[in-house]
Structures are given as C-alpha cells and as structure tokens.
Design a protein around this motif. Structure first.
Motif: not given
Length: 429
Positions: A284, A379-380, A383, A387, A390, A392, A395
């Motif tokens: 992230r 999944l949010s 992730r 970061g 993964l 999408h 997915y």
C-alpha cells in the motif's frame, strides 16, 4: 445424542454411570458399526461425530495411547515467554483454579498448537494426568490423542465439552473435560485454549459455561492491555509526528497505527515479523524508512519505489503455525497471518492461477454464487495487506508473482475448520 440431552441426563438424574454406558454404546457403534442387541441406536453429538471422523482419518488407535514427545524445558519456557496468554494467567487462575482444585480437577492452558504450557490444580488428578502423558509440554491435538476438549476446540474454534466415552481413545474415557479457545481480540488470531479436566465423576453441567466466561474475561484483559499500550505510544509519538513534514505513521510492534501525518489513517500496517530500522517495502505504501520509537516504529512514507514489486508469494496452509502468506521482492520479504476466510480465498486463487470471478469465488466459499458483495468486501480487506500481490478482473495473483502453495501432509488436514465447498472438495482429493 444432543448437547442438551447429555446435560439434561446428568443434571436431572445425576446418573453418571448410566450416561457413561450410553456414551460407550454410541462410541462402539461409531467405531465398529455394530450395536449391542436390544440397545437403542444413538448418534454422537455433532461436534463429537465430526471429531471422530477426523480422528479416524488420521490413524489414531482407540486402543493404544500414542507416546508423548514432550517439549524440552528450554522450548517450553520459550513458548511461555512469547505467549500472550502469560499476561492473563492471573485472570484464568482467579476464575478457574480454586473451583478446579475443589472439584478434583486441573486447569490447563495450551498454545495454538495444542502444546500444554501451564497445568495447575488438584495434586491427585495431576498424578492421574501424568499416567496419560497429560503433562506440561505435551501435544494435546486430535491427531495425537484423538477427540478431547482441547484438540477439538482448537479445530472447531469454539468451546467444547468432551465427557467420558466421547473421548476417542478408550484410556481417556474415565475423564471429562471442557475447553474454550482464546483469541487475540485485536485480529481474532487463535492464541490457545483454557481447559478444565478431571475424572468423569467430577462432571458438572455448568463447567463449560464457566470456562467460556473466564476465557472471555481473559480476552477482555488482553483488549484492555492493548488499548493501554496504544495510548502510551500515542502520547510519545504525537510530538514526533507534529514536527515532521511529508507522510508518516506511528505504529506499535504489531503494526497497529496510533498516529499519522499527511495521509488517511489506516487501522493497521502489515509489518515483517521481525522488523529492523532502515528501508522497507510495505504493501500500500511502497518503499518506506523505518525508525524506532519507544514502544513502536515510525514509518516515513515516500521513498522512491523499487524497480520491481513483489516477485514471490508463499501461501502456507500446512497447519503448522496457522495460515500465513509470505511475500518476497527486491526490498526483502514479510509475512502476514491470515484469518480463516482470507486463507480460504488465497487457497482458491492459488489453485486457480487464471483467476476467479466474484460469482465463482462465492460458489467456492459459500456454495452460493449470489454472495458476490461479501466476496468483494473480503477481497478489499485482503488487498489492503497484499497491495501489488493481488489483481482483479478476474481476481488472481498478479502477473509476475510466483506462487508457492504449502499443503499439509494429509489432504484431510487442509484448513480443518473450513466448510467452504472448494476446501471440502480439496480434502477429498
């Protein structure tokens, strides 16, 4: 036989011998498939029946105790020192030990692997337990000693009572035990169990409720300690953050955020298991600089990005130390402990490298392709920790990330607490 019927029989009739005979009959039918002439056919309680099926598949002999390989003194002490449960032993002792001692029982605390870390209570019962190998450092999981409150609670992830012949191994059927799992209130991670065990005649129907209530008190104490430590770190980090320009976060040793500057505050940052001061790539945020704070870390965000992102992900669902994912790249590697649901999701994605749609994942996890909103929400969350790992639409693990899947030696032991259709199918091979 239902939970309610076993409790009612013992509580109203106080006929432990009769109940023991009934349970013994159920045990024999389950193992041999043959009922005694004239004996009514009864089924074990659901949690016991499921455990017996797991144990039968693991090769535990109901007529023979498996020799215990106790932890060494040094390893036992190491596990005690690193266990969060050491800090709540006073709560467990105050809530259970006097009752256990008076009722001719013992109190046992294990880690998440089912290893006995502490054992206290009635001296005569401790000597009885010694003869079964039920001692400090013992492995009390289902795969070693069969159905029992500790091992079964670790799999079921809920409080469990195992009375008399509900134990799979016959030498344990003179015992009754009640165990409740203990979780880290911060993230739900399993820390171990607390258990009350003793001779079958010491059974009381309120024991499981008592153990469960004290376990919740211990988790509450852990939550209070966590909040106190965060407040202490927040006070020391506030003036440091106020002097900084740019973007930065102050976090505790486990990544829980106590303050930020220049960005939206997340709840937690995924740190390596053993972080060190210096440059560090974080999901992230990319490349960061890690600096020590009293009781935590200062993360400076905004260093130049590495030439490449994560290149390898190891998904470990072998069951040795809980499900984890370890990500490696140019800036080093870090590991993240997975919740049961996130372990299921990553297992499915690892098994389908071309990817899965939200509807397909809903079928894989719930057997219901309409539950796409739940899948996308999970999944949010996932992730946020992974970061760059993964992707999408569909997915999947991102292109360029080599995925290694570590499975348990026996397919039947794959994510044993999971009821996801995809996992259940994988257990069957």
């Amino acid at each position: 036989m239902s939970d309610r019927s076993i409790h009612s029989a013992i509580w109203s009739a106080q006929d432990i011998r009769s109940t023991t005979r009934r349970l013994a009959t159920v045990h024999e039918v389950a193992l041999t498939g043959e009922a005694l002439p004239g004996a009514p056919l009864e089924s074990p309680r659901a949690v016991i029946g499921e455990s017996w099926r797991r144990v039968l598949g693991s090769g535990v002999d109901p007529d023979r105790d498996q020799p215990q390989l106790l932890l060494s003194v040094a390893e036992l002490e190491h596990r005690r020192q690193k266990s969060q449960l050491a800090t709540v032993l006073p709560v467990l002792n105050e809530g259970l030990l006097a009752t256990a001692d008076a009722a001719q029982q013992i109190m046992v605390v294990t880690d998440a692997e089912g290893r006995v870390l502490w054992r206290e209570g009635s001296a005569p019962v401790r000597r009885m337990a010694d003869r079964l190998g039920f001692d400090k450092g013992a492995d009390w999981t289902e795969g070693v000693v069969g159905t029992n409150a500790i091992g079964t609670a670790l799999v079921a992830r809920r409080p469990v009572l195992v009375h008399s012949a509900e134990h799979f191994v016959r030498s344990h059927q003179q015992w009754t035990c009640a165990a409740a799992p203990l979780h880290d209130p911060r993230d739900g991670r399993l820390l171990g169990t607390v258990d009350i065990s003793g001779p079958a005649h010491t059974f009381h129907p309120t024991t499981l409720s008592l153990v469960s209530a004290v376990a919740r008190l211990a988790e509450g104490e852990l939550r209070t300690r966590h909040h106190t430590s965060l407040e202490r770190l927040r006070s020391s980090a506030a003036p440091v953050l106020a002097r900084l320009g740019g973007r930065a976060l102050a976090v505790d040793p486990n990544g829980w955020v106590v303050g930020v500057t220049g960005l939206t505050p997340p709840e937690r940052v995924a740190l390596p298991k053993a972080p060190e001061a210096g440059p560090l790539w974080l999901p992230r945020y990319g490349m960061c600089a890690l600096e020590p704070l009293p009781g935590g870390w200062l993360i400076r965000v905004g260093r130049p990005e590495p030439e490449a992102g994560p290149s390898r992900a190891v998904l470990d669902v072998s069951g040795r130390d809980g499900a984890t994912v370890t990500v490696s790249g140019p800036a080093g590697s870090w590991s993240h402990a997975l919740t049961p649901r996130h372990a299921e999701l990553l297992f499915v994605l690892a098994a389908h490298p071309r990817g899965r749609s939200a509807a397909e994942l809903a079928e894989d996890l719930f057997g219901d392709g309409s539950r796409t909103v739940t899948v996308r929400a999970e999944l949010s969350r996932l992730r946020r920790h992974l970061g760059g790992v993964l992707a999408h639409r569909p997915y999947r693990f991102a292109d360029g990330v080599a995925v290694e899947l570590l499975l348990p030696p026996r397919p039947a032991a794959l994510l044993p607490q999971s009821t996801a259709p995809a996992v259940v199918a994988a257990r069957r091979g």
